[in-house]
Design an enzyme around this catalytic site. Structure first.
Site, PDB file in Angstrom:
ATOM      1  N   ARG A   1      -5.644   0.745   6.320  1.00 56.14           N
ATOM      2  CA  ARG A   1      -4.500   0.846   5.499  1.00 56.14           C
ATOM      3  C   ARG A   1      -4.251  -0.154   3.657  1.00 56.14           C
ATOM      4  O   ARG A   1      -4.495   0.276   2.808  1.00 56.14           O
ATOM      5  CB  ARG A   1      -2.658   1.794   4.924  1.00 56.14           C
TER       6      ARG A   1
ATOM      7  N   GLU B   1       1.388  -6.050   8.791  1.00 54.65           N
ATOM      8  CA  GLU B   1       3.237  -5.391   8.225  1.00 54.65           C
ATOM      9  C   GLU B   1       3.514  -5.708   9.584  1.00 54.65           C
ATOM     10  O   GLU B   1       3.462  -6.998  10.351  1.00 54.65           O
ATOM     11  CB  GLU B   1       3.062  -3.981   8.420  1.00 54.65           C
TER      12      GLU B   1
ATOM     13  N   HIS C   1       0.777  -1.257  -0.209  1.00 51.21           N
ATOM     14  CA  HIS C   1      -0.681  -0.431   0.109  1.00 51.21           C
ATOM     15  C   HIS C   1       0.466   1.184  -0.202  1.00 51.21           C
ATOM     16  O   HIS C   1       2.508   1.154   0.556  1.00 51.21           O
ATOM     17  CB  HIS C   1      -0.957   0.182   1.376  1.00 51.21           C
TER      18      HIS C   1
ATOM     19  N   HIS D   1       1.971  -5.286   2.843  1.00 55.58           N
ATOM     20  CA  HIS D   1       2.453  -4.301   3.548  1.00 55.58           C
ATOM     21  C   HIS D   1       4.129  -4.417   2.796  1.00 55.58           C
ATOM     22  O   HIS D   1       4.210  -5.396   2.612  1.00 55.58           O
ATOM     23  CB  HIS D   1       2.647  -3.780   4.785  1.00 55.58           C
TER      24      HIS D   1
END
Lengths: 255, 259
Positions: B62, B89, B11, B188
């Site tokens: 996100r 992440e 992202h 991520h």
């Protein structure tokens, strides 16, 4: 006695609402009012401390965007054609006022609100036929493309919705999951008719406002323990209902 | 020989990217650049006529918003989307929220590079006194994982990221790819790197030097055993992609004037 709570929502306005045209299976986007209605719903839910476990939407983007705007992102969303708006067949894209002028307010009201009147089917010559049936979302349904509706009465909406309610949604509610349905005017009405036991005659007079949270309390057998309730400012809600009803009436000056 | 195609993406930017702070499990939103990167990704994938059957994301907003924006560009909002903490992440432990430049000044550029890019060095764990501890672990999304709340990571090396990601790849994602489904993974920087390391067979030493640009679709072609048939490819304008990679790499470096 109420054991489960279900939230149903009719998405807000798209461009064609203002033009009084049957949108149906055409994949219109929400307009700025529709987006605002969704945000408002989200704020209301937050104020009421609702936390959803699962959301069901149709495959039309306006119902999905409504859900996305309202919910915390991590809530699983499942989309099915079986929650789609009613298929208005050959009437898709036509302006209500023009139809009312040509056919009379009563005929339009019957087409919009009757229980078992099926409009004429959409055909390949219809301006929106290919836009709808060429889309890959209808190639991956639990029903073959050529078996999908080409027009529906409200009764037929319920017939294709009920298996989905019974097999996918109801089991989740029975597990105690807090479920929201982000749907459309007629698919919401069809489901409420079933859960509340509303008669074929009475359903004609039920209007659902856009962008207003509808709460239905269910007993342990998933039958409504009382009529559906609209959450929020009741006066504003009455105005919204009036607005939806008014879309059918021909303006006096044009008679 | 290539049998399957997989699209992975990292992202775009959130507020802390510009501040060079480790965001990790803090649920930052995309900033306006990040939103635009997502839309660009979507436009690229549309130009390439991608039709996705399934999307996987982490539980961090996100990665989900990135997927939503891409699906919107494609007109494919209805495509099923599944979110799992196992694509989150990397958990940066006690380093979460700290500014990388300041850390590099205090600990040296090399130590920061090791923390960021090594394969098996685990940062110090986050504990209850950390300013972001409760924001993370009180969130309901971590109460409904397939692992109990107290068993979820408090810090991770890249190796540990792969260890918790691999069961999800094997049990949920790989079977779908093997069925011939076109899959998008919206993830991520480090969870993407971990997965690529596994699929491409990148060594522990070489993974240190792999940088993934944000907001660029990464294509990986897989054989019938889901091994990569070649290195991952970035789809899009190659010059712009090189600039994006450099931007990410520069975030680790201390500015000369501050030395």
């Amino acid at each position: 006695m109420s054991k489960y709570k279900l939230i149903i929502l009719r998405h807000g306005e798209g461009a064609w609402n203002k033009e009084n045209r049957f949108c149906s299976w055409v994949d219109q986007k929400l307009n700025s009012d529709g987006l605002e209605e969704a945000w408002n719903c989200g704020r209301q839910l937050k104020a009421l401390n609702f936390e959803f476990d699962l959301v069901f939407t149709s495959v039309l983007n306006r119902s999905i965007h409504t859900a996305w705007l309202i919910l915390k992102e991590q809530v699983p969303v499942e989309s099915s054609w079986r929650l789609n708006e009613r298929h208005y067949g050959a009437l898709i894209g036509l302006n209500w006022e023009k139809m009312a002028l040509n056919h009379g307010e009563e005929q339009v009201r019957v087409w919009r609100r009757s229980y078992n009147m099926t409009p004429p089917p959409t055909e390949e010559s219809h301006p929106y036929y290919h836009e709808i049936y060429s889309d890959c979302r209808y190639k991956v349904c639990d029903m073959a493309l050529d078996q999908l509706p080409r027009s529906e009465s409200l009764k037929e909406v319920l017939e294709r919705l009920l298996p989905y309610w019974n097999e996918r949604i109801a089991p989740e509610v029975l597990k105690g999951k807090t479920v929201m349905l982000s749907a459309h005017g007629n698919s919401s009405r069809a489901l409420l008719k079933h859960l509340e036991g509303i008669s074929d005659e009475d359903i004609i007079n039920i209007t659902l406002p856009t962008g207003v949270l509808i709460l239905l309390e269910l007993d342990k057998k998933l039958r409504a323990v009382g009529p559906h309730q609209f959450l929020g400012d009741q006066k504003a809600i009455r105005e919204t209902i009036k607005k939806v009803d008014g879309q059918v009436k021909v303006k006096q000056g044009k008679k």
